[in-house]
Write an enzyme that holds these catalytic residues in place. Structure first.
Site, short mmCIF file in Angstrom:
data_model
loop_
_atom_site.label_atom_id
_atom_site.label_comp_id
_atom_site.label_asym_id
_atom_site.label_seq_id
_atom_site.Cartn_x
_atom_site.Cartn_y
_atom_site.Cartn_z
N GLU A 64 1.92 28.02 5.43
CA GLU A 64 0.77 27.21 6.09
C GLU A 64 -0.36 28.43 6.21
O GLU A 64 -0.22 29.55 6.55
CB GLU A 64 1.28 26.62 7.50
CG GLU A 64 0.03 26.35 8.65
CD GLU A 64 -0.85 25.39 7.80
OE1 GLU A 64 -0.61 24.30 7.08
OE2 GLU A 64 -2.09 25.51 8.19
N GLY A 112 -2.84 17.50 2.71
CA GLY A 112 -4.00 16.29 2.91
C GLY A 112 -4.17 15.31 2.02
O GLY A 112 -3.40 15.21 1.03
N HIS A 116 17.89 3.54 33.95
CA HIS A 116 18.70 4.81 33.60
C HIS A 116 19.89 4.61 33.25
O HIS A 116 20.37 3.56 33.17
CB HIS A 116 18.73 5.17 35.20
CG HIS A 116 19.64 6.50 35.37
ND1 HIS A 116 19.27 7.66 35.22
CD2 HIS A 116 21.01 6.52 35.38
CE1 HIS A 116 20.23 8.64 35.28
NE2 HIS A 116 21.44 7.89 35.52
N GLY A 143 0.94 -1.32 0.01
CA GLY A 143 0.14 -0.22 0.17
C GLY A 143 0.78 1.38 0.08
O GLY A 143 2.06 1.22 -0.26
N GLY A 202 1.77 23.33 2.86
CA GLY A 202 1.08 22.82 3.85
C GLY A 202 1.84 22.49 5.06
O GLY A 202 2.90 21.82 4.78
N GLY A 203 1.53 23.11 6.23
CA GLY A 203 2.57 22.88 7.25
C GLY A 203 2.19 21.45 8.18
O GLY A 203 2.21 21.41 9.37
N CYS A 206 1.71 2.95 2.75
CA CYS A 206 2.58 3.01 3.59
C CYS A 206 3.94 2.45 3.21
O CYS A 206 5.06 3.12 3.43
CB CYS A 206 2.00 2.17 4.68
SG CYS A 206 3.11 2.00 6.16
N VAL A 219 -1.33 30.80 -0.62
CA VAL A 219 -0.72 30.66 -1.88
C VAL A 219 -2.07 31.10 -2.84
O VAL A 219 -2.86 30.30 -3.01
CB VAL A 219 -0.17 29.28 -2.15
CG1 VAL A 219 0.28 29.25 -3.60
CG2 VAL A 219 0.95 28.89 -1.13
C1 LIG Z 1 4.54 10.63 2.92
C2 LIG Z 1 3.75 9.76 3.68
C3 LIG Z 1 4.09 9.53 5.01
C4 LIG Z 1 3.44 8.75 5.83
N1 LIG Z 1 3.98 8.42 7.02
C5 LIG Z 1 2.92 7.66 7.85
C6 LIG Z 1 3.64 7.49 9.05
O1 LIG Z 1 4.75 7.47 9.39
N2 LIG Z 1 2.89 6.70 10.09
C7 LIG Z 1 1.66 6.18 9.77
O2 LIG Z 1 1.00 5.47 10.47
N3 LIG Z 1 1.10 6.80 8.43
C8 LIG Z 1 1.78 7.47 7.62
N4 LIG Z 1 1.36 7.80 6.49
C9 LIG Z 1 -0.15 7.19 6.14
C10 LIG Z 1 -0.32 5.85 5.65
O3 LIG Z 1 0.65 5.69 4.67
C11 LIG Z 1 -1.79 5.51 5.50
O4 LIG Z 1 -2.49 6.14 6.71
C12 LIG Z 1 -1.82 4.01 5.28
O5 LIG Z 1 -1.33 3.61 4.26
C13 LIG Z 1 -3.39 3.50 5.16
O6 LIG Z 1 -3.38 2.19 4.89
P1 LIG Z 1 -4.68 1.72 4.19
O7 LIG Z 1 -4.62 0.09 4.29
O8 LIG Z 1 -5.94 2.34 4.53
O9 LIG Z 1 -4.39 2.18 2.68
P2 LIG Z 1 -3.38 2.39 1.68
O10 LIG Z 1 -2.04 2.15 2.16
O11 LIG Z 1 -3.46 3.63 0.91
O12 LIG Z 1 -3.47 1.34 0.59
C14 LIG Z 1 -4.51 1.09 -0.39
C15 LIG Z 1 -4.27 0.04 -1.50
O13 LIG Z 1 -5.27 -0.19 -1.99
C16 LIG Z 1 -4.88 -0.52 -3.55
N5 LIG Z 1 -6.28 -0.24 -4.09
C17 LIG Z 1 -6.95 1.10 -4.39
N6 LIG Z 1 -7.95 0.95 -4.98
C18 LIG Z 1 -8.05 -0.32 -5.54
C19 LIG Z 1 -8.73 -1.12 -6.34
N7 LIG Z 1 -10.05 -0.54 -6.67
N8 LIG Z 1 -8.61 -2.56 -6.41
C20 LIG Z 1 -7.45 -3.10 -5.99
N9 LIG Z 1 -6.57 -2.42 -5.14
C21 LIG Z 1 -6.90 -1.20 -4.91
C22 LIG Z 1 -3.91 0.62 -3.84
O14 LIG Z 1 -3.06 0.05 -4.71
C23 LIG Z 1 -3.18 0.57 -2.15
O15 LIG Z 1 -2.16 -0.30 -2.31
C24 LIG Z 1 2.03 8.59 5.63
C25 LIG Z 1 1.48 8.72 4.22
C26 LIG Z 1 2.42 9.40 3.32
C27 LIG Z 1 1.81 9.80 1.95
#
Ligand SMILES: Cc1cc2nc3c(=O)[nH]c(=O)nc-3n(C[C@H](O)[C@H](O)[C@H](O)COP(=O)(O)OP(=O)(O)OC[C@H]3O[C@@H](n4cnc5c(N)ncnc54)[C@H](O)[C@@H]3O)c2cc1C
Length: 471
Positions: free
Chosen positions: A202, A270, A443, A39, A179-180, A41, A236
């Site tokens: 921000e 976001g 400690h 995903g 975005g901050g 993540c 912006v």
């Molecule tokens: C730069 C960045 C840094 C982040 N850092 C953190 C962090 O440090 N800690 C943290 O907890 N969270 C972090 N996040 C957020 C985190 O990545 C998400 O909250 C998390 O990945 C959500 O998991 P999910 O399983 O809901 O979906 P996702 O990880 O979004 O996975 C969804 C999957 O569904 C698949 N998909 C979508 N539609 C379909 C479909 N129709 N058919 C088949 N497959 C499909 C996609 O290919 C994707 O692989 C970060 C996000 C970003 C962008």
């Protein structure tokens, strides 16, 4: 094809749910567009950003080490090698998940799923072939994507979202981060460490809206030194691509407009849930105004056999929240008594210093008009913090008056993201300030600051003279 449970989306929500369901003996199909689970993540979120932030931290520390009598030559950055290393981390983890999927005998289908009705999916593979899959139960875990301000977005290699920024196409001389929030600050920190002049804009009056201001203030003070500029209460108004970069028109709080040219722009405003184009209109699943799927405590949608978890099912959009929701949904499908009712979901910002919190925040307590006692332990009084030359941190506890029950924990400082786990456990176990005070902490560690903060509550902190906070 027919399956007992289909999970759509292989992110930390989807793969955790699929694995758990297989462990409970269900026959599981996991549909995901990528070759392996992971995903956002693993492919373009948590993992690659943390790999790069580790390098950023190293770069900062080697600069700072002059003060400890160690001097390094200017670092040479081999961007190809750095990119390869980051990618190797991603490949190892996603490849490992692929193996675990096979070991659990999960039917993994690479493709894009859409609902045809409440018991059937149509799955389109990358080469355009379509398969029909009928199912008893489904879990929608399709996650989210970077949100865009359409009026500002420019289709140009100079314009990046978080996914493009993590690809590290090059090291721009200057970068405007719009975005901050945590993603903008984490990626801004990476680029700044690599040598880019980073400016953050921000719109609201503070970084990390929603987080407690005392924690943010510690981070902001440090970021003001690391980054080129932080513009709060700034909008912006427009972006225009020119030969040498992107010209941004900015408006300050007092309405003053000015223009600045940047090599690149990162839009991090976001994330938007992936709830469209899934064929959900062929089911009774409801989507709310913000685009999230409506779910109950079992993560069941309005369609009794379809569940939703993770980013597509609401805030907070965090990987660990997605995984835990996945387990709840699977238990509900298995007929166990299960509900999503955590006492605390930790939030961590992996900047330097890190900021972490769990449970009630002071901001939220004020909003609710809820009385809390706050016990703060400044890291200037921590031996371990001194050995790290990082005395600017703080650990604070929010405690319920009368019962002395712990309601929330907030930490700013290096390692806060690891330390918050103790706070989460304490919150889940219904611990009191006395429990934390009576727990022996090793400690010298930063974790002692949690214990000492509880001592502050009683006016008995060993390393602070008579502070009785909040009374
Ligand atoms: C730069 C960045 C840094 C982040 N850092 C953190 C962090 O440090 N800690 C943290 O907890 N969270 C972090 N996040 C957020 C985190 O990545 C998400 O909250 C998390 O990945 C959500 O998991 P999910 O399983 O809901 O979906 P996702 O990880 O979004 O996975 C969804 C999957 O569904 C698949 N998909 C979508 N539609 C379909 C479909 N129709 N058919 C088949 N497959 C499909 C996609 O290919 C994707 O692989 C970060 C996000 C970003 C962008």
């Amino acid at each position: 094809m027919k399956t007992q449970l289909v999970v759509i989306g292989g992110g930390p929500g989807g793969y955790a749910a699929a694995f758990y369901a297989a462990d409970l003996g269900m026959e599981v199909t996991l549909v995901e567009m990528e070759k392996n689970p992971g995903g956002v993540c693993l492919y373009r979120g948590c993992i690659p950003s943390k790999a790069l932030l580790h390098v950023a931290k190293l770069l900062h520390e080697t600069k700072h080490s002059v003060e400890w009598g160690i001097e390094y030559a200017e670092p040479k950055i081999n961007l190809d090698k750095l990119r390869d290393w980051k990618q190797s981390v991603v490949n190892k983890l996603t490849g490992g998940l692929g193996v675990l999927t096979k070991q659990r005998k999960i039917n993994y289908i690479q493709g894009r799923a859409t609902f045809v009705d409440a018991n059937t999916l149509s799955i389109e593979s990358n080469d355009g072939e379509t398969t029909k899959l009928t199912f008893d139960n489904a879990i929608v875990a399709t996650g989210s994507r970077p949100a865009r301000v359409g009026t500002l977005w420019i289709d140009s290699p100079r314009m990046m979202d978080s996914t493009a920024a993590l690809d590290l196409p090059d090291i721009p001389k200057s970068l405007l981060v719009i975005g901050g929030g945590y993603i903008g600050l984490e990626l801004g920190t990476v680029y700044s460490a690599l040598g880019t002049k980073v400016s953050v804009v921000e719109m609201t009056d503070g970084l990390l809206p929603g987080a407690d201001r005392d924690l943010v203030a510690i981070l902001q003070k440090r970021l003001e030194k690391q980054l080129h500029a932080i513009h709060l209460k700034t909008k912006v108004l427009g972006l225009k691509e020119e030969k040498k970069g992107i010209r941004a028109i900015l408006e300050d709080a007092d309405g003053t407009k000015r223009e600045e040219l940047f090599d690149c722009v990162l839009m991090s405003v976001g994330r938007a849930p992936n709830s469209q184009n899934l064929g959900l209109e062929t089911t009774q699943v409801e989507i709310n105004k913000r685009g999230f799927l409506e779910v109950d405590a079992q993560r069941r949608t309005r369609e009794p056999n379809i569940y939703a978890i993770g980013d597509v099912a609401g805030d907070p959009m965090l990987a660990h929240k997605a995984s835990h929701e996945g387990r709840v949904a699977v238990e509900a499908i298995a007929g166990h008594a299960a509900a999503w009712e955590p006492n605390a979901i930790p939030a961590v910002v992996f900047t330097d210093p890190e900021i972490a919190w769990a449970g009630l925040t002071e901001t939220e307590a004020a909003k609710q008009g809820r009385a809390v006692e706050v016990a703060r332990f400044p890291w200037a009084a921590s031996g371990r913090a001194l050995t790290l030359d990082r005395t600017d941190g703080v650990t604070k506890l929010l405690i319920e008056p009368g019962t002395q029950r712990l309601l929330g924990v907030g930490i700013a400082g290096p390692g806060a993201g690891e330390m918050i786990a103790e706070g989460v456990l304490a919150l889940e176990m219904g611990a009191t300030a006395e429990d934390l005070k009576a727990t022996i902490h090793a400690h010298p560690t930063l974790s002692e600051t949690v214990m000492e903060a509880s001592e502050v509550f009683f006016g008995q902190a060993t390393h602070i003279y008579k502070t009785r906070s909040g009374r």
